[in-house]
Write an enzyme that holds these catalytic residues in place. Structure first.
Site, PDB file in Angstrom:
ATOM      1  N   TYR A 143       0.862  -1.178   0.000  1.00 23.85           N
ATOM      2  CA  TYR A 143       0.000   0.000   0.000  1.00 23.85           C
ATOM      3  C   TYR A 143       0.900   1.230   0.000  1.00 23.85           C
ATOM      4  O   TYR A 143       1.813   1.334   0.818  1.00 23.85           O
ATOM      5  CB  TYR A 143      -0.892  -0.011   1.248  1.00 23.85           C
ATOM      6  CG  TYR A 143      -1.790   1.194   1.383  1.00 23.85           C
ATOM      7  CD1 TYR A 143      -2.938   1.312   0.618  1.00 23.85           C
ATOM      8  CD2 TYR A 143      -1.495   2.207   2.296  1.00 23.85           C
ATOM      9  CE1 TYR A 143      -3.771   2.419   0.740  1.00 23.85           C
ATOM     10  CE2 TYR A 143      -2.325   3.317   2.436  1.00 23.85           C
ATOM     11  CZ  TYR A 143      -3.459   3.414   1.649  1.00 23.85           C
ATOM     12  OH  TYR A 143      -4.272   4.505   1.784  1.00 23.85           O
ATOM     13  N   ASP A 238       9.428   2.673  -0.560  1.00 24.36           N
ATOM     14  CA  ASP A 238       8.421   3.374   0.233  1.00 24.36           C
ATOM     15  C   ASP A 238       8.704   3.052   1.699  1.00 24.36           C
ATOM     16  O   ASP A 238       8.362   1.977   2.190  1.00 24.36           O
ATOM     17  CB  ASP A 238       7.018   2.912  -0.184  1.00 24.36           C
ATOM     18  CG  ASP A 238       5.937   3.612   0.623  1.00 24.36           C
ATOM     19  OD1 ASP A 238       6.273   4.262   1.640  1.00 24.36           O
ATOM     20  OD2 ASP A 238       4.756   3.499   0.247  1.00 24.36           O
ATOM     21  N   LYS A 266       4.952  10.504   8.184  1.00 21.43           N
ATOM     22  CA  LYS A 266       4.601  10.461   9.603  1.00 21.43           C
ATOM     23  C   LYS A 266       5.735  10.745  10.586  1.00 21.43           C
ATOM     24  O   LYS A 266       5.728  11.738  11.281  1.00 21.43           O
ATOM     25  CB  LYS A 266       4.008   9.083   9.957  1.00 21.43           C
ATOM     26  CG  LYS A 266       2.991   8.559   8.940  1.00 21.43           C
ATOM     27  CD  LYS A 266       2.538   7.137   9.265  1.00 21.43           C
ATOM     28  CE  LYS A 266       2.001   6.405   8.076  1.00 21.43           C
ATOM     29  NZ  LYS A 266       0.576   6.233   8.004  1.00 21.43           N
TER      30      LYS A 266
HETATM   31  N1  HOZ Z   1      -3.803   3.024   6.093  1.00 25.63           N
HETATM   32  C1  HOZ Z   1      -3.201   3.287   7.348  1.00 25.63           C
HETATM   33  C2  HOZ Z   1      -2.418   2.155   7.856  1.00 25.63           C
HETATM   34  N2  HOZ Z   1      -1.758   1.348   6.921  1.00 25.63           N
HETATM   35  C3  HOZ Z   1      -4.212   3.661   8.370  1.00 25.63           C
HETATM   36  C4  HOZ Z   1      -4.339   5.102   8.451  1.00 25.63           C
HETATM   37  C5  HOZ Z   1      -5.233   5.583   9.585  1.00 25.63           C
HETATM   38  O1  HOZ Z   1      -6.360   5.132   9.683  1.00 25.63           O
HETATM   39  O2  HOZ Z   1      -4.797   6.409  10.352  1.00 25.63           O
END
Ligand code: HOZ
Length: 427
Positions: A143, A238, A266
């Site tokens: 992802y 990534d 992040k």
């Molecule tokens: N897609 C995010 C984890 N792989 C989650 C993001 C979130 O809900 O903060």
């Protein structure tokens, strides 16, 4: 039971699609209603109903030292009094660029954006411009945020909801994203052989966090890089989840591999909204205004985010022992959980590297997305619920990684192990 969380979620569903601003949070695949968080400190999340939970999400990576670390909190507090957003350069942008490039040698120049999604979208645009090619390769179950090009065979929330190819992505965009099997060199070779001069880049999570945690086999990433070089494609790591989480130089530092481009997120904002992409100077100089590839943003390099990020990265360089200590704790947790799972005769695989961790309810080794999908997700849902009731907040999906933090002490690990023992017995 009527709780504030339940009431808030009901209202949220009237106002926000699905009641959440990011799908995994809705607890859809694990059942029940999401818990609304009021505050967080150290190893704990506190909800609006007065319950506390040991935090094993860690905001999906950045909380390496726990929630609201005082050093980061102080830095943000000081920055607050200088203003929140200027849309003009600040010196902290230079300092954080200096810090990132000194920590990750493959990143010679870096551009700050606001999220991992922005970073990956910009990185593939850049790769396409640099190579003058259109197609990219991604791995099934990886992802890379919600950019159109990545919503093909995607992991994380899209896998959780069973919609790995999102409607709304045009056929022509989808056609330019080719997918290979993670940890399977042959599947990549086949794609390159069929498209020898068309591939701009491979984008890959070097350690995958978004199909649950999946670790590269020995030699796999080296083989990926070799194929990229052979066919003139760029290699994009990534590291939105793994960057500064698995080592101070990202996973690439542990693996000894230098990709052409790296995406980060992040953690370089200490948890505030930031992303970045960076790499070789020659490639990065194609970005506007140095070059013709356009990418911009008012909030990029936001003063609060860069201040928090600098404080975070300084914490890392001041505490290099954090990685070995988290790895030791991760391994001990894995061994403790395995001993219960074995005793109960349950099917399991635990993947763990450093502070990243996933318990899959399957008897198969999990090396790729197909393996991950053999997990009993209903069983995971019951495990999640049992853990939550006992005060342990796991990521609400089988297809996500748990994140350990340095704020977890012996008492928290004991609580996690005790809760897991009791939950596994009740499944
Ligand atoms: N897609 C995010 C984890 N792989 C989650 C993001 C979130 O809900 O903060």
């Amino acid at each position: 039971m009527s709780t504030l969380s339940a009431a808030y979620f009901e209202r949220a569903q009237e106002l926000i699609p699905g009641g959440v601003n990011s799908p995994v949070r809705a607890f859809k695949s694990v059942g029940g209603n999401p818990v609304f968080i009021k505050s967080a400190k150290g190893a704990y999340l506190h909800d609006v109903d007065g319950n506390s939970y040991i935090d094993l999400i860690g905001s999906w990576g950045p909380m390496l030292f726990g929630q609201a670390h005082p050093v980061i909190e102080d830095a943000v507090r000081q920055a607050l009094s200088n203003g929140f957003s200027f849309g003009a350069p600040t010196y902290n942008e230079v300092l954080i660029a200096e810090k990132i490039t000194s920590m990750i040698p493959s990143v010679e120049k870096v551009r700050l954006v606001n999220s991992g999604t922005e970073a990956t979208m910009a990185a593939i645009r850049l790769a396409r411009a640099y190579t003058k090619r259109d197609k990219i390769i991604k791995m099934e179950g990886c992802y890379h945020g919600h950019g159109d090009s990545f919503l093909i065979a995607a992991g994380s929330g899209v896998a959780t909801l069973g919609t790995p190819d999102s409607p709304g992505v045009t056929v022509s965009t989808a056609r330019d994203t080719l997918t290979a099997v993670y940890n399977d060199v042959e599947s990549l070779e086949n794609i390159f052989q069929a498209n020898p001069t068309d591939i701009a880049a491979i984008i890959i999570e070097p350690v995958v966090g978004n199909m649950g945690l999946v670790i590269p086999k020995n030699g796999y990433l080296e083989a990926v890089q070799k194929l990229c070089k052979q066919y003139g494609a760029l290699l994009i790591f990534d590291e939105v989840m793994t960057g500064f989480r698995l080592s101070a130089a990202g996973y690439q530092g542990l693996a000894g591999i230098q990709p052409d481009l790296t995406t980060l997120g992040k953690i370089i904002g200490g948890g505030l909204p930031v992303g970045a992409y960076g790499g070789k100077t020659e490639i990065m100089n194609m970005i506007a205004p140095a070059g013709p590839v356009y990418q911009a943003g008012t909030l990029s390099g936001n003063p609060l985010a860069t201040t928090a990020g600098l404080a975070m990265l300084n914490l890392i360089t001041d505490n290099p022992e954090v990685y070995a200590s988290l790895a030791q704790n991760g391994l001990a947790l894995k061994n403790a959980l395995i001993s219960d799972l074995k005793e109960l005769g349950l099917n399991y695989t635990i993947n763990q590297i450093g502070s990243m961790f996933t318990l899959f309810f399957t008897d198969k080794e999990v090396n790729n997305f197909s393996d991950a999908k053999t997990s009993d997700t209903a069983l995971f849902g019951r495990y999640f619920k049992g853990m939550l009731e006992k005060g342990i907040y796991l990521p609400p999906s089988q297809y996500e990684s748990w994140f350990l933090s340095a704020a977890l002490g012996d008492s928290e690990y004991d609580q996690i192990i005790t809760a897991s023992k009791a939950t596994l017995r009740s499944l």
